[in-house]
Write an enzyme that holds these catalytic residues in place. Structure first.
Site: not given
Ligand code: GUN
Length: 315
Positions: A58, A102, A125
């Site tokens: 990311k 995350q 998100d």
């Molecule tokens: N963990 C797995 N997929 C995601 C996501 O799309 N966003 C976040 N914040 N954590 C994750």
């Protein structure tokens, strides 16, 4: 060697993600010309190797597109209160447009409370109840990245959603539920199935669009799929059992060689034999997964614009 004999169309997530990132890059340049640099803060708690890989990618993509990024890496022992303080600081910062926590978080941390503490306008998100509610009531919202990526794949591949029977297998807050809502908003007739569904195949066989987001390698088999269906595979499962690899990829020498070398192979939630009966499918890897980061970048730019009252194009 037995190969999958299919005329099914492969939906290339990497190429579609590339298109989206290129568009986002142009938007970032336009903003920078106005003195605005979008900023994303990512909070990664503890040492979860898979999360570290995702977060690194990311941050790297932010760099490629000219988005400022910041990674916060508190230790596993951080408390909910300390996390709340961290998020409050990010909420107040002018240079941060998006905040991503995350998941999963350590068990002792109150995930729901934390997700609610993110300012809705910085919730890239799309997990805050305000954005969940906005999405469900058809208002402009920051939508969860993976489901938003699924919709982009379908639309950009010219695949009709309106009027189709869409079946989503999996009801997670991150993928299944929002995917169902977004397909409904696009006028599909939507069914959500899950681990307690009785006679799952009865539902999946009626699907024109089948979204598999269960987290079990090759769970959806060819017999469960309607010929010509569009298969969207959200699963990313690491298989380490040789017998399972042989079940999923019988006679596939390349797969066997990769498995022998690495001791594992990555498989989606749909068994490869099902692709042969489908009309189109997303491969794993190289399908839906590629879209998640692209949509995060898009959400970050959308958040940067919306917070400054700059018009945001609706997808
Ligand atoms: N963990 C797995 N997929 C995601 C996501 O799309 N966003 C976040 N914040 N954590 C994750």
């Amino acid at each position: 060697m037995k190969t999958i004999d299919t005329t099914a169309r492969v939906l290339d997530g990497v190429a579609i993600a590339g298109e989206i990132k290129a568009e986002v890059g142009v938007e970032v340049k336009d903003l920078q010309a106005r003195g605005i640099t979008p900023g994303l803060a990512v909070i990664l708690v503890g040492d979860v190797p898979a999360s570290q890989i995702y977060v690194r990618s990311k941050v790297k993509t932010c760099g490629e597109l000219g988005i400022y990024s910041e990674m916060l890496t508190p230790p596993e022992s951080i408390t909910t209160e300390e996390m709340l303080k961290l998020v409050a600081e990010l909420n107040a910062r002018e240079d941060i447009d998006g905040i991503l926590i995350q998941l999963p978080l350590p068990k002792h941390v109150d995930t729901k409370r934390l997700l609610e503490s993110v300012a809705p306008q910085k919730d890239v998100d799309g997990f805050h109840p305000v954005n969940v509610g906005r999405l469900q009531s058809g208002q402009p919202a920051l939508a969860p990245c993976t489901p938003a990526g699924i919709i982009e794949i379908l639309k950009r591949s010219g695949l009709e959603i309106a009027g189709k029977n869409a079946v989503v297998v999996g009801r997670s807050d991150i993928v299944g539920k929002p995917a169902a809502m977004m397909l409904l908003n696009a006028s599909a007739t939507v069914t959500v199935c899950h681990s307690k569904t009785i006679d799952l195949a009865k539902f999946t066989r009626g699907a024109d669009i089948l979204v598999a987001a269960i987290g079990r390698a090759g769970f959806v088999t060819a017999e469960m799929v309607k010929p010509g269906a569009v298969l969207i595979d959200v699963g990313i499962n690491r298989v380490t059992d040789a017998a399972e690899v042989e079940r999923l990829f019988p006679g596939d020498a390349a797969r066997a060689a990769g498995f022998a070398k690495r001791g594992s192979t990555v498989v989606g939630d749909i068994e490869p034999a099902a692709f042969a009966v489908s009309g189109a499918y997303t491969p794993v890897p190289g399908g839906v997964g590629a879209l998640t980061i692209a949509m995060l970048m898009k959400n970050t730019v959308t958040a940067a614009k919306a917070r400054r009252g700059i018009a945001v194009a609706q997808g």
